[in-house]
Design an enzyme around this catalytic site. Structure first.
Site, PDB file in Angstrom:
ATOM      1  N   ASP A  53      41.876  36.489  35.330  1.00  0.00           N
ATOM      2  CA  ASP A  53      41.949  34.941  36.027  1.00  0.00           C
ATOM      3  C   ASP A  53      42.634  35.317  36.678  1.00  0.00           C
ATOM      4  O   ASP A  53      42.789  34.895  38.130  1.00  0.00           O
ATOM      5  CB  ASP A  53      42.170  33.682  35.614  1.00  0.00           C
ATOM      6  CG  ASP A  53      43.194  32.362  35.260  1.00  0.00           C
ATOM      7  OD1 ASP A  53      41.779  32.589  36.951  1.00  0.00           O
ATOM      8  OD2 ASP A  53      43.717  31.491  35.542  1.00  0.00           O
ATOM      9  N   ARG A 101      44.769  37.021  47.334  1.00  0.00           N
ATOM     10  CA  ARG A 101      46.515  36.134  47.056  1.00  0.00           C
ATOM     11  C   ARG A 101      47.132  36.741  46.600  1.00  0.00           C
ATOM     12  O   ARG A 101      47.983  37.435  45.515  1.00  0.00           O
ATOM     13  CB  ARG A 101      45.758  35.502  45.485  1.00  0.00           C
ATOM     14  CG  ARG A 101      44.619  34.158  45.301  1.00  0.00           C
ATOM     15  CD  ARG A 101      45.081  33.398  44.957  1.00  0.00           C
ATOM     16  NE  ARG A 101      44.042  32.634  44.294  1.00  0.00           N
ATOM     17  CZ  ARG A 101      43.783  31.382  43.632  1.00  0.00           C
ATOM     18  NH1 ARG A 101      44.157  31.195  42.457  1.00  0.00           N
ATOM     19  NH2 ARG A 101      42.373  30.763  43.549  1.00  0.00           N
ATOM     20  N   ASP A 154      50.573  34.234  37.167  1.00  0.00           N
ATOM     21  CA  ASP A 154      50.304  32.352  37.638  1.00  0.00           C
ATOM     22  C   ASP A 154      51.893  31.434  38.219  1.00  0.00           C
ATOM     23  O   ASP A 154      52.698  32.016  36.553  1.00  0.00           O
ATOM     24  CB  ASP A 154      49.840  31.770  36.863  1.00  0.00           C
ATOM     25  CG  ASP A 154      49.307  30.400  37.099  1.00  0.00           C
ATOM     26  OD1 ASP A 154      48.760  29.810  38.296  1.00  0.00           O
ATOM     27  OD2 ASP A 154      48.393  30.059  36.468  1.00  0.00           O
ATOM     28  N   ASP A 206      45.613  34.548  32.518  1.00  0.00           N
ATOM     29  CA  ASP A 206      47.427  35.625  33.240  1.00  0.00           C
ATOM     30  C   ASP A 206      46.969  35.897  32.634  1.00  0.00           C
ATOM     31  O   ASP A 206      47.860  36.388  31.211  1.00  0.00           O
ATOM     32  CB  ASP A 206      48.053  34.350  33.645  1.00  0.00           C
ATOM     33  CG  ASP A 206      47.156  32.780  34.369  1.00  0.00           C
ATOM     34  OD1 ASP A 206      46.246  33.286  35.678  1.00  0.00           O
ATOM     35  OD2 ASP A 206      47.468  32.037  34.334  1.00  0.00           O
TER      36      ASP A 206
END
Length: 591
Positions: A291, A344, A295, A258
């Site tokens: 990824d 997202r 996060d 991330d």
């Protein structure tokens, strides 16, 4: 009225009558900073740069804020409170005598928007005060590719004894013991690579971690970029057991996992004005762009994500641990630019989210995904060519089968239970893509969001998600909700495009082709090439001995000319450095 008139006269005098002896290329104020660029002055050995406000004294900036690029010099003044400033440059010869100078016009410095869950309960994330100036006693470290492993800093132990540590990795390890709470500002100058930083964690991260989540957390740290070209290349940042942390004005490229990971027990965190580019491809098919950008999980709460620029990121933000949270994470998202991202933006799992004034600009898969036990207040955002702006897992367009006209699909983004979304005063512009958005006014149960007519309107307790039976918490109308004054949705694109991301939009600018990129969620080959081939232009900062060399080829010889930071020519055998010519011949230059 008389005071205002006198102030107007003083400001006019302050902003006029300047003499531009040296050649100033450009100058500007920005968010709690200002900068000036100028051409080198013949005979100058060094420069001093000062900032001043109306009626105030001149303050000299640090030498490491004065940098050389191939064809100009630049200086940035950081940590300024909002106001009107001027910057003055002095060129000095080797004896220290001023041989030339210039002063900019007035520069308008604006304040950052400090609001959201990160600022609740009187907290001010990072090492700056609410007015944008450094907290009392703050330490400032400057890190470059050449000295990140050499810088020194004193850190106190349990007994208050100060020990000097060398290298950013060891300094942060000492801070991680959680005894020294002195505010720390880490300023990134130029590009730092994963191969250049010895303190990389797991091959992927600059590590910011405390000892425990109680009395020995890592606190009051700001990591920020200087100017428009500060970049972390090949790695990102991870936070664990931290409090009151700030990340800003960085470009993060080709990170390994991330870009920013808030992993376990982080509280009052502010991530803003950062450019997020592609990460390194992962092993899974949905990790071809990396990824994820941000996060947030495992009791990481009271977070504000604001004024960031996400460039075609795939899975932008997954928020909330995969196995759930003890209680909902509280996160604010405002004024972010989701620039042709995929999905997202964010994805919520056990999250209480306030999502406002974001610019969704050609999002190809879906915007906001709401899952288990999450409550999202989505207000005054601008959605341009976003087919599925808001989705709740297990209902509405997530389940709708266009072929049969029934709600029988397995779900398009999550197999988890659904949360509840409150929507107010958002704008949708869909000229090419078909908007798929259902409110409760269209379908009492199978809806994507519950639309209200005012911010204060509450969602009834008996309105629940189809899967999981989640009712909206009405957190946004509770007495303890923080104050906010969102912009009108019509103003969002202009404001976000002006201020999101690094200063001046960063040094790697990219404009997507809406005709082809709005609905394309594949890797943009041209953008990826630009990121892979990204080369920093910074030559060095003032008095830096190892990075102050600029080489230009002499036609037909294979030999190069070399210049120091001030533009003076360096001849072979005159400086204590080693150079290499175009034919890879090495010249050892003695002191």
């Amino acid at each position: 009225m008389k005071k205002l008139f006198v102030l107007s006269i003083a400001l006019t005098l302050f902003c006029t009558g300047n003499t531009f002896a040296m050649d100033i290329r450009k100058s500007s104020g920005n968010l709690e900073c200002a900068y000036v660029e100028w051409q080198t002055v013949s005979g100058a050995a060094r420069y001093n740069v000062y900032y001043e406000q109306t009626g105030g004294e001149k303050t000299k900036i640090d030498d490491k804020l004065i940098r050389r690029y191939p064809d100009y010099m630049r200086a940035d003044a950081l940590g300024l409170k909002a106001g009107v400033y001027r910057l003055t440059i002095e060129a000095l010869d080797e004896s220290g005598k001023t041989i030339d100078s210039a002063t900019t016009d007035c520069l308008d410095v604006k304040a950052n928007v400090r609001e959201g869950f990160a600022f609740t309960d009187g907290n001010v994330p990072g090492a700056y005060k609410m007015d944008g100036t450094p907290k009392d006693g703050a330490r400032i470290l400057y890190v470059t590719e050449n000295d990140i492993n050499k810088i020194t800093c004193e850190v106190k132990d349990k007994k208050g004894k100060a020990t000097t540590y060398t290298g950013l990795g060891d300094i942060l390890t000492a801070y991680s013991k959680g005894y020294d709470k002195t505010p720390l500002i880490i300023r990134v100058v130029g590009t730092i690579t994963d191969t250049g930083y010895a303190g990389i964690k797991d091959g992927n991260y600059l590590n910011l971690a405390g000892f425990n989540n109680k009395d020995r957390s890592l606190e009051n740290v700001t990591i920020e970029g200087v100017g428009n070209d500060a970049t972390l290349y090949g790695f990102g940042i991870t936070l664990k057991r931290t409090k009151n942390m700030e990340i800003k004005n960085l470009g993060i490229m080709l990170f390994g996992d991330d870009a920013v990971s808030l992993d376990t027990d982080n509280k009052h965190i502010w991530i803003h004005n950062t450019d997020f580019f592609y990460g390194k491809p992962g092993k899974d098919a949905d990790q071809v762009k990396g990824d994820g950008s941000i996060d947030i999980k495992y009791r990481s709460t009271d977070i504000t994500i604001s004024f960031n620029h996400f460039f075609d990121n795939g899975k932008v933000m997954g928020c909330g641990g995969a196995t759930g949270e003890d209680e909902n994470l509280r996160i604010t998202y405002h004024h972010n630019w989701f620039d042709h991202t995929d999905s997202r933006c964010p994805r919520l799992h056990f999250v209480t989210a306030h999502i406002y004034n974001n610019y969704y600009d050609g999002v190809s898969v879906y915007g906001i995904g709401n899952t288990s036990s999450s409550a999202a207040f989505v207000e005054r955002n601008y959605f341009r060519e976003v087919k599925r702006p808001m989705m709740i897992s297990g209902q509405g367009t997530d389940k709708y089968d266009e072929k049969t006209g029934t709600y029988t699909l397995k779900g398009t983004f999550s197999g988890q239970d659904g949360g509840m979304t409150k929507a107010f005063d958002n704008i949708f512009v869909n000229e090419k893509t078909k908007l798929k958005l259902v409110y409760q006014t269209d379908n009492a149960t199978q809806f994507d969001a519950y639309k209200v007519e005012s911010r204060e309107e509450k969602i009834p307790e008996d309105v629940k998600s189809v899967t999981g039976g989640c009712a909206y918490s009405n957190f946004d109308t509770a007495a303890d909700m923080y104050e906010s004054q969102p912009d009108a949705a019509t103003d969002v694109p202009e404001t976000v495009c002006m201020y999101a991301g690094r200063t001046e939009g960063g040094d790697l600018k990219w404009t997507f082709n809406n005709d082809t990129d709005d609905e394309d969620h594949n890797v943009n080959a041209e953008l990826k090439t630009a990121i892979v081939n990204y080369k920093p232009q910074l030559i060095g900062y003032q008095d830096s001995p190892t990075t102050s060399i600029n080489a230009t080829a002499i036609e037909g010889t294979g030999i190069q000319k070399y210049y120091d930071l001030t533009g003076r020519k360096i001849l072979p055998n005159t400086k204590g450095i080693i150079i290499v010519d175009n034919n890879k011949r090495r010249y050892k230059i003695l002191k």
